[in-house]
Motif scaffolding. Sequence first.
Motif, short mmCIF file in Angstrom:
data_model
loop_
_atom_site.label_atom_id
_atom_site.label_comp_id
_atom_site.label_asym_id
_atom_site.label_seq_id
_atom_site.Cartn_x
_atom_site.Cartn_y
_atom_site.Cartn_z
N ILE A 53 0.81 -1.08 -0.07
CA ILE A 53 -0.31 0.06 -0.17
C ILE A 53 0.98 1.12 0.18
O ILE A 53 1.73 1.40 0.97
CB ILE A 53 -0.84 0.17 1.33
CG1 ILE A 53 -1.97 -1.25 1.24
CG2 ILE A 53 -1.68 1.22 1.18
CD1 ILE A 53 -2.51 -1.29 2.34
N VAL A 54 0.78 2.20 -1.04
CA VAL A 54 1.50 3.28 -1.24
C VAL A 54 0.75 4.50 -0.63
O VAL A 54 -0.40 4.61 -1.26
CB VAL A 54 2.00 3.53 -2.54
CG1 VAL A 54 2.65 4.89 -2.79
CG2 VAL A 54 2.92 2.42 -2.90
N LYS A 55 0.99 5.16 0.32
CA LYS A 55 0.43 6.33 1.00
C LYS A 55 1.26 7.55 0.33
O LYS A 55 2.24 8.02 1.02
CB LYS A 55 0.20 6.32 2.34
CG LYS A 55 -0.70 5.39 2.84
CD LYS A 55 -1.36 5.50 4.16
CE LYS A 55 -2.29 4.49 4.38
NZ LYS A 55 -3.30 4.83 5.53
N LYS A 56 0.77 8.36 -0.58
CA LYS A 56 1.32 9.40 -1.11
C LYS A 56 1.16 10.55 -0.06
O LYS A 56 2.21 11.53 -0.15
CB LYS A 56 0.67 9.85 -2.57
CG LYS A 56 1.06 8.60 -3.32
CD LYS A 56 1.04 9.02 -4.82
CE LYS A 56 1.26 7.77 -5.88
NZ LYS A 56 1.86 7.96 -6.85
N GLU A 57 0.28 10.67 0.87
CA GLU A 57 0.27 11.75 1.96
C GLU A 57 1.02 11.31 2.98
O GLU A 57 0.29 10.54 3.80
CB GLU A 57 -1.19 12.03 2.12
CG GLU A 57 -1.85 13.02 1.09
CD GLU A 57 -1.23 14.13 0.81
OE1 GLU A 57 -1.12 14.92 2.00
OE2 GLU A 57 -0.83 14.58 -0.11
N CYS A 58 2.27 11.27 3.38
CA CYS A 58 2.92 11.10 4.20
C CYS A 58 2.43 11.14 5.54
O CYS A 58 2.12 12.42 6.09
CB CYS A 58 4.44 11.36 4.22
SG CYS A 58 5.40 11.02 5.82
N GLY A 59 2.24 10.28 6.59
CA GLY A 59 1.59 10.29 7.73
C GLY A 59 2.79 10.78 8.86
O GLY A 59 2.38 11.48 10.12
N ASP A 104 4.72 6.99 2.12
CA ASP A 104 4.74 5.78 3.11
C ASP A 104 4.56 4.60 2.48
O ASP A 104 3.49 4.48 1.69
CB ASP A 104 3.76 6.07 4.24
CG ASP A 104 4.18 7.14 5.43
OD1 ASP A 104 5.40 7.44 5.41
OD2 ASP A 104 3.29 7.54 6.13
N VAL A 105 5.27 3.62 2.39
CA VAL A 105 5.11 2.26 1.99
C VAL A 105 4.79 1.45 2.91
O VAL A 105 5.69 0.93 3.75
CB VAL A 105 6.13 1.73 0.82
CG1 VAL A 105 5.66 0.38 0.53
CG2 VAL A 105 6.35 2.87 -0.37
N LEU A 106 3.40 0.91 3.08
CA LEU A 106 3.16 -0.30 3.84
C LEU A 106 3.20 -1.42 3.20
O LEU A 106 2.71 -1.64 2.05
CB LEU A 106 1.73 0.11 4.53
CG LEU A 106 1.63 1.19 5.57
CD1 LEU A 106 1.80 2.43 4.64
CD2 LEU A 106 0.39 1.25 6.22
N LEU A 153 6.68 -0.82 7.49
CA LEU A 153 6.43 0.44 6.93
C LEU A 153 7.62 1.00 6.47
O LEU A 153 8.63 0.93 7.40
CB LEU A 153 5.84 1.33 7.95
CG LEU A 153 5.27 2.52 7.51
CD1 LEU A 153 4.17 3.11 8.25
CD2 LEU A 153 6.51 3.70 7.50
N PHE A 154 7.97 1.34 5.40
CA PHE A 154 9.19 2.11 4.70
C PHE A 154 8.78 3.38 4.50
O PHE A 154 7.82 4.06 3.73
CB PHE A 154 9.57 1.42 3.67
CG PHE A 154 9.98 -0.05 3.92
CD1 PHE A 154 11.19 -0.14 4.48
CD2 PHE A 154 9.37 -1.17 3.52
CE1 PHE A 154 11.71 -1.54 4.64
CE2 PHE A 154 9.62 -2.39 3.78
CZ PHE A 154 10.94 -2.56 4.26
N HIS A 155 9.52 4.57 5.12
CA HIS A 155 9.39 5.91 4.88
C HIS A 155 9.98 6.32 3.71
O HIS A 155 11.46 6.51 4.02
CB HIS A 155 9.51 6.73 6.15
CG HIS A 155 9.27 8.17 6.25
ND1 HIS A 155 8.16 8.72 6.18
CD2 HIS A 155 10.26 8.97 5.90
CE1 HIS A 155 8.08 9.84 6.15
NE2 HIS A 155 9.35 10.21 6.06
N LEU A 156 9.86 6.61 2.54
CA LEU A 156 10.90 7.09 1.59
C LEU A 156 10.63 8.47 1.18
O LEU A 156 9.56 9.12 1.19
CB LEU A 156 10.29 6.36 0.14
CG LEU A 156 10.06 4.82 0.32
CD1 LEU A 156 9.68 4.13 -0.93
CD2 LEU A 156 11.53 4.07 0.66
#
Length: 142
Positions: free
Chosen positions: A55-61, A70-72, A114-117
């Motif tokens: 799951i790619v979250k383009k709005e970083c939390g 954020d890549v979960l 979770l990878f924060h990129l």
Amino acid sequence: MSVFICGSCGHLEFGAAPAKCPVCGATKFAQNDNVFKESEENAKEAAAKHIPKIIVKKECGLIPDSGCVDVLTVIGEVKHPMEEAHFIQWIDCYVDDKYVSRQILTPGVNAGALFHLKTAGAKVRIVENCNKHGHWTAEAEL
Ligand SMILES: [Fe+2]
């Protein structure tokens, strides 16, 4: 694409073998372009428990408005066991097939990371290693 496996920690490098493993520092890599195919063939019925879901979250939390993503990832559409005898040992993250970081797992935790990129890359790749069933991968657009 050419795939090279670190003889010490099992980390994969794509395209070319590095002089030194970015995870453990070992210098011996063996080429195996079929590493994922072999895992699938050896454990066909187990694919649903091993192929990473991304799951790619383009709005970083974590750091909003900083261009981070954020890549979960969770291992398997069906939850993979995390027992002493059978568990996901680590999850590696790549951007455009270049290694970024590793999450080491232990029995008892859930098989996810979770990878924060912060990256301008186009594609994220997740590689996981099951102690019984080998290397598995999945990709997603960034
Ligand atoms: Fe497994």
